[in-house]
Design an enzyme around this catalytic site. Structure first.
Site, PDB file in Angstrom:
ATOM      1  N   HIS A 119      29.655  55.618  17.479  1.00  0.00           N
ATOM      2  CA  HIS A 119      30.271  54.436  18.070  1.00  0.00           C
ATOM      3  C   HIS A 119      30.498  53.365  17.004  1.00  0.00           C
ATOM      4  CE1 HIS A 119      31.558  52.750  21.861  1.00  0.00           C
ATOM      5  NE2 HIS A 119      31.047  51.585  21.525  1.00  0.00           N
ATOM      6  N   GLU A 168      36.221  54.034  17.772  1.00  0.00           N
ATOM      7  CA  GLU A 168      37.394  53.150  17.785  1.00  0.00           C
ATOM      8  C   GLU A 168      37.638  52.582  16.395  1.00  0.00           C
ATOM      9  OE1 GLU A 168      37.017  50.081  20.747  1.00  0.00           O
ATOM     10  OE2 GLU A 168      37.459  51.462  22.382  1.00  0.00           O
ATOM     11  N   TYR A 220      42.024  49.968  28.630  1.00  0.00           N
ATOM     12  CA  TYR A 220      41.409  49.047  29.584  1.00  0.00           C
ATOM     13  C   TYR A 220      42.517  48.630  30.537  1.00  0.00           C
ATOM     14  CZ  TYR A 220      36.920  49.412  27.532  1.00  0.00           C
ATOM     15  OH  TYR A 220      35.721  49.928  27.131  1.00  0.00           O
ATOM     16  N   GLU A 224      36.795  56.843  26.512  1.00  0.00           N
ATOM     17  CA  GLU A 224      36.361  55.528  26.999  1.00  0.00           C
ATOM     18  C   GLU A 224      37.524  54.866  27.715  1.00  0.00           C
ATOM     19  OE1 GLU A 224      34.211  52.980  24.137  1.00  0.00           O
ATOM     20  OE2 GLU A 224      35.242  51.280  25.050  1.00  0.00           O
ATOM     21  N   ALA A 257      40.618  44.288  27.951  1.00  0.00           N
ATOM     22  CA  ALA A 257      40.052  45.000  26.801  1.00  0.00           C
ATOM     23  C   ALA A 257      38.744  44.408  26.298  1.00  0.00           C
ATOM     24  CB  ALA A 257      41.062  45.027  25.666  1.00  0.00           C
ATOM     25  N   TRP A 268      33.570  53.069  30.835  1.00  0.00           N
ATOM     26  CA  TRP A 268      32.704  52.065  30.233  1.00  0.00           C
ATOM     27  C   TRP A 268      32.229  51.112  31.309  1.00  0.00           C
ATOM     28  CZ3 TRP A 268      30.752  52.003  25.486  1.00  0.00           C
ATOM     29  CH2 TRP A 268      30.246  50.801  24.968  1.00  0.00           C
ATOM     30  N   LYS A 276      24.735  44.247  31.838  1.00  0.00           N
ATOM     31  CA  LYS A 276      25.204  42.991  31.261  1.00  0.00           C
ATOM     32  C   LYS A 276      26.024  42.184  32.273  1.00  0.00           C
ATOM     33  CE  LYS A 276      27.121  41.893  26.813  1.00  0.00           C
ATOM     34  NZ  LYS A 276      28.110  42.213  25.808  1.00  0.00           N
ATOM     35  N   ASP A 277      26.129  40.899  32.014  1.00  0.00           N
ATOM     36  CA  ASP A 277      26.903  40.052  32.917  1.00  0.00           C
ATOM     37  C   ASP A 277      28.375  40.063  32.502  1.00  0.00           C
ATOM     38  OD1 ASP A 277      27.618  38.253  34.826  1.00  0.00           O
ATOM     39  OD2 ASP A 277      26.888  36.498  33.735  1.00  0.00           O
ATOM     40  N   GLU A 278      29.012  41.196  32.716  1.00  0.00           N
ATOM     41  CA  GLU A 278      30.458  41.274  32.447  1.00  0.00           C
ATOM     42  C   GLU A 278      31.067  42.301  33.398  1.00  0.00           C
ATOM     43  OE1 GLU A 278      30.600  42.241  28.234  1.00  0.00           O
ATOM     44  OE2 GLU A 278      30.567  44.378  28.675  1.00  0.00           O
TER      45      GLU A 278
END
Ligand code: MG
Length: 452
Positions: A127, A171, A234, A261, A267, A295, A300-302
């Site tokens: 990664h 990536e 995304y 992914e 994104a 993904w 997490k806070d997203e």
């Protein structure tokens, strides 16, 4: 050092792989033309979840067998992705492979071992955004050398398992394919010298978004056997819809693609989800039968995070433990991936009652078999026992024992006739995974074994 065994269908009269685990249903992956196919030559569409960066506080506790098993059993994921940080140093206890090779590799192995025990596919993901640039050292180490050490270890340990997919570069941060290609041409032969056949995924320019430069200069035939190119998207990112998707569609005319992914969000991994755009992408995936991993498994806070803070590190998540992305992907996977008969994990001498209980003990058993390189045993109603390429089994009356490949084809018949009790049979076959089918008066069972 692994012997996996399981019952696929103890009660069915006719032998069928319809309820088999994904690995037994689809088998070894290869690339045929522009399509990733299973062992039967049909397009193999894998769908599942990517773990988040393994070094992140909000993610690392989920890197375990219980979560892999939960994703397989409850979400119906037939693919997981182990996204191992490489060059990153986020502080104490949060350092990538360049700073802590054994610790990061051990985390990957935990997930890979669990996926193999569970019968699903797993991507071993380097990664990174920067590995192509060999001029920069990471913790004083050459980046290509680091990748070489890691993939040598992975191919040596896992090359015989058709579950395993190598993603050599997640990536690339560069726009320039001519800077990425030499790295691919360096690492692919290193893997191939050890593992001639498992699928390899090659990252592409602009964070695996832009396939156009690859179309005009793909890897040559020396490097491209069972290789697919990575496309990431995304769905709520306008640019991905209007530019990257058309380029990917056009690239598919000549290149095999794999979506290692993707996300519902913009994104950045955060922001508002646009479901009309999401549907456009997933309609395309359904038509093209491309494989995808979403993904990500993190609290997490997203908005791309699948989990709430309440989600336990041992799985068993309720709807309330999932964030919006998690709910959407769980529903999608349950809708699209078939359910299969839970398999028993590997383990030294499990009792016959525990042998019926799904795969949650998988990684524990694997760990101990690794340490001792000892025999992994398994008992069930017929006292089936496989070790040292030898089967012992209790057979009574007219019985038949066949060795089959993962597609259910008979490789050899080990016993066919009258028997009266414990029968010892020697298995002679190329190293690899096989099924042992046992049939007799009133019973019928199948075990998965690893011939060494
Ligand atoms: Mg192989």
């Amino acid at each position: 050092m692994n012997t996996t065994t399981k019952i696929i269908a103890a009660t069915a009269l006719a032998f069928s792989l319809a309820q088999a685990a994904p690995i037994d249903d689809i088998g070894a992956l290869s690339v045929k033309g522009t399509q990733v196919v299973g062992a039967n030559g049909e397009p193999a569409q894998l769908r599942g979840m990517s773990f988040f960066w393994n070094i992140a506080e909000e993610a690392r506790d989920y890197w375990n067998a219980n979560v892999v098993n939960w994703l397989a059993e409850d979400w119906h994921a037939n693919l997981v992705r182990a996204a191992m940080a490489v060059e990153d140093n986020w502080g104490e206890g949060q350092k990538g492979y360049a700073y802590n090779q054994s610790g990061n590799q051990a985390m990957v192995e935990k997930v890979v071992d669990a996926a193999i025990a569970k019968g699903i596919y797993v991507i071993i993901d380097w990664h990174s955004h920067w590995t192509n640039d060999r001029s920069a050292k990471e913790n004083g180490k050459d980046r290509w050398q680091l990748a070489q050490e890691f993939f040598t270890a992975m191919a040596t340990k896992y090359g015989q398992y058709p579950n395993v997919i190598y993603e050599i570069y997640n990536e690339p941060g560069t726009d320039d394919w001519s800077q990425i290609k030499p790295y691919a041409e360096y690492i692919i032969p290193i893997i191939r010298a050890i593992d001639p056949d498992n699928l390899i995924l090659v990252g592409t320019p602009k964070h695996s978004g832009d396939l156009t430069p690859v179309v005009s200069s793909p890897l040559s035939s020396n490097y491209s056997s069972n290789v697919a190119y990575v496309f990431h998207f995304y769905a709520s990112e306008e640019w991905h819809l209007t530019n990257y998707l058309p380029a990917a569609k056009s690239a598919m005319n000549t290149l095999p693609l794999f979506i290692s992914e993707c996300g519902l969000t913009p994104a950045s991994g955060n922001g508002t989800i646009n479901y009309s755009m999401v549907n456009t992408f997933w309609d395309w995936l359904d038509q093209t039968k491309l494989s995808w991993a979403a993904w990500s498994i993190v609290n997490k806070d997203e908005t791309s995070a699948a989990l709430q803070k309440s989600a336990s590190a041992s799985g068993n998540w309720s709807e309330n433990d999932l964030r919006e992305s998690g709910k959407w992907f769980r529903n999608k996977l349950r809708e699209q991936n078939p359910e299969w008969t839970p398999i028993t994990g590997e383990g030294p001498k499990p009792s016959s009652s525990s042998s019926k209980q799904g795969g949650s003990s998988g990684s524990k058993g694997k760990d101990s078999s690794d340490k001792s390189s000892a025999i992994t045993e398994f008992h069930n109603a017929t006292g089936f026992h496989f070790t040292g390429n030898t089967i012992s089994v209790n057979l009574k009356g007219m019985s038949r024992v066949d060795l089959l490949d993962l597609q259910g084809r008979i490789i050899s018949t080990l016993w066919n006739g009258n028997a009266s009790g414990n029968t010892v049979l020697s298995v002679q076959a190329k190293p690899g995974l096989y099924l042992v089918r046992i049939q007799g008066a009133g019973f019928h069972e199948t075990h998965k074994v690893t011939v060494k």
